[in-house]
Design an enzyme around this catalytic site. Sequence first.
Site, short mmCIF file in Angstrom:
data_model
loop_
_atom_site.label_atom_id
_atom_site.label_comp_id
_atom_site.label_asym_id
_atom_site.label_seq_id
_atom_site.Cartn_x
_atom_site.Cartn_y
_atom_site.Cartn_z
N ASP A 30 22.43 14.29 1.68
CA ASP A 30 23.57 13.52 1.16
C ASP A 30 23.45 13.47 -0.35
O ASP A 30 22.34 13.47 -0.88
CB ASP A 30 23.55 12.10 1.73
CG ASP A 30 24.94 11.49 1.76
OD1 ASP A 30 25.49 11.27 2.86
OD2 ASP A 30 25.51 11.25 0.65
N LYS A 35 21.44 6.03 -0.63
CA LYS A 35 21.45 6.13 0.82
C LYS A 35 20.23 6.91 1.32
O LYS A 35 19.55 6.51 2.26
CB LYS A 35 22.73 6.87 1.23
CG LYS A 35 23.30 6.46 2.55
CD LYS A 35 24.54 7.31 2.71
CE LYS A 35 25.49 6.86 3.70
NZ LYS A 35 26.60 7.79 3.89
N GLU A 155 32.09 4.39 17.16
CA GLU A 155 31.20 3.47 16.46
C GLU A 155 30.78 2.37 17.43
O GLU A 155 31.57 1.94 18.27
CB GLU A 155 31.92 2.85 15.26
CG GLU A 155 32.24 3.87 14.20
CD GLU A 155 32.94 3.27 12.98
OE1 GLU A 155 32.94 2.05 12.81
OE2 GLU A 155 33.48 4.07 12.20
N ALA A 256 44.89 -4.06 26.13
CA ALA A 256 45.85 -4.49 25.11
C ALA A 256 45.12 -5.32 24.07
O ALA A 256 44.15 -6.00 24.38
CB ALA A 256 46.96 -5.31 25.77
N GLY A 257 45.55 -5.24 22.84
CA GLY A 257 44.87 -5.98 21.77
C GLY A 257 45.73 -6.07 20.53
O GLY A 257 46.96 -5.95 20.59
N CYS A 264 39.05 6.39 12.32
CA CYS A 264 39.54 7.67 12.86
C CYS A 264 41.00 7.65 13.29
O CYS A 264 41.81 8.43 12.77
CB CYS A 264 38.67 8.09 14.04
SG CYS A 264 37.01 8.51 13.54
N LYS A 267 43.85 7.41 10.58
CA LYS A 267 43.81 8.55 9.65
C LYS A 267 44.15 9.86 10.37
O LYS A 267 44.92 10.68 9.88
CB LYS A 267 42.42 8.57 9.02
CG LYS A 267 41.81 9.90 8.71
CD LYS A 267 40.43 9.74 8.10
CE LYS A 267 39.28 10.10 9.02
NZ LYS A 267 39.21 11.47 9.50
N ARG A 331 37.26 -0.33 7.81
CA ARG A 331 38.32 0.64 7.54
C ARG A 331 39.48 0.47 8.52
O ARG A 331 39.28 0.46 9.72
CB ARG A 331 37.77 2.07 7.60
CG ARG A 331 37.01 2.45 6.35
CD ARG A 331 36.40 3.80 6.45
NE ARG A 331 35.27 3.83 7.35
CZ ARG A 331 34.57 4.93 7.67
NH1 ARG A 331 34.93 6.09 7.15
NH2 ARG A 331 33.55 4.87 8.48
#
Length: 435
Positions: A30, A35, A155, A256-257, A264, A267, A331
Amino acid sequence: MKITIIGTGYVGLVSGVLFADLGNDVICVDNDNKKINLLKKGIVPIYEPGLEEILKKNIKSKRIKFTSNISEAIKLSKIIFIAVGTPTAKDGISADLKNVYKVAKDISKNINNYKIIVNKSTVPIGTGDEVEKIILRKNKKNKFDIISNPEFLREGEAIRDFKYPDRIVIGSNNLKKTKPILEKLYLPIINKGAKFLVVSRRSSELIKYASNAFLATKITFINEIANLCESTNTNVEDIAIGIGTDQRIGSRFLRAGPAFGGSCFPKDIRAIVKTANKFSVDLSIIKTVIKSNENRKKLITDKIIKILGSVRRKRIGFLGVTFKANTDDMRDSQFLKIYPKLLKRGALLSYYEPTGKKYEIKSSKIKFVSSIKQILENNDMIVIHTEWDEFRSINFSNFNIKKGTKIFDLRNLYKIKNISNKKIRYYSIGRPNYE
Ligand code: UDX
């Protein structure tokens, strides 16, 4: 096998750690030195349950190394994974591929013997072709192959998803040479039952976008049905079971939410529409999904306002602000679209988040509190925004909750009949209300 993984975001880091755990020699690269230094010490900079333990184990057994020296890392491995971010570009729609192309250039300068370059980043159809062109500028055709191998992990569930995926997709235009190598790499996972699908490179690139678009559509579908349930005194959970048990439909991703969010789905569905536009194809269903999902965040905000009458000087406390449970990722979190209108209308906002204070929340007017108790006992409304286990098991009777406190449960964590606390008015998604 010797593997280099370029990019230590969610996909790169999880893949690197778990490929090492399968017995491979892995180098993770990276350009973020901070990091890399954390990872060298065995510290995982993201919240992903179980990952740090596996990382530490593999550092100890010297199967994984971290470096910012990309040239050396490329030279040392036969298989090079590209796992860098492809965020939304400045136009707000397309995938920004500058990281992928930068890595392709770095690879092209450092090919010392035959390499399989595997793209795990989510990229539009034809990106593999572009990467190939870049590398061909400095190298002969027989020195490398470019493969697409999308990653489908979620995730918060990344370890399980990596170890037990439904399928592994390989897209290659030189199957004869590349398939046996990739099959060998993935053999431990294939042996546990994952299907090994081999398609063309462009098809593989599209499979990733089409999967995410389909799942996002499924969620949006059930969210719209939930709206209908609320107007017809029917229960969306019964509907989800009723339709999901039909194997042609399937029961997963029918919760449902509060609208889907995350790094992801939002985007990727914008990017697939953009790709289709380029080919003059109208993806009208996906466009509608984008619109419906955006509207849903407004709808949820308006419902909060409706339940409270007016939100002016009303205290509203959120349990969780990330886009879902078991992640610290903000995000495209729904919360980021819900809070501005509430603040503007004069609400007094606070939140508790299991992964700590969130610096992505731009307003200093929103107070972070460090316990569920502070949220439960000090607000006119409690919004259950994410589905962490610690929110599922709250015994409301153990808290000094003000009479008339409203709970708006965006994740349907509680059975309506079990909320017996007389002080609470309970509202949820797509189910008949408590009152
Ligand atoms: C997703 C895809 O599932 C994964 O295959 C891909 O690699 C990356 O994108 P992720 O964003 O980590 O994974 O989370 P996911 O669990 O899919 O949830 C995405 C959003 O949909 C969240 O906001 C979640 O709350 C919402 N969701 C999910 C629902 O509202 N209902 C559901 O039934 C499932």
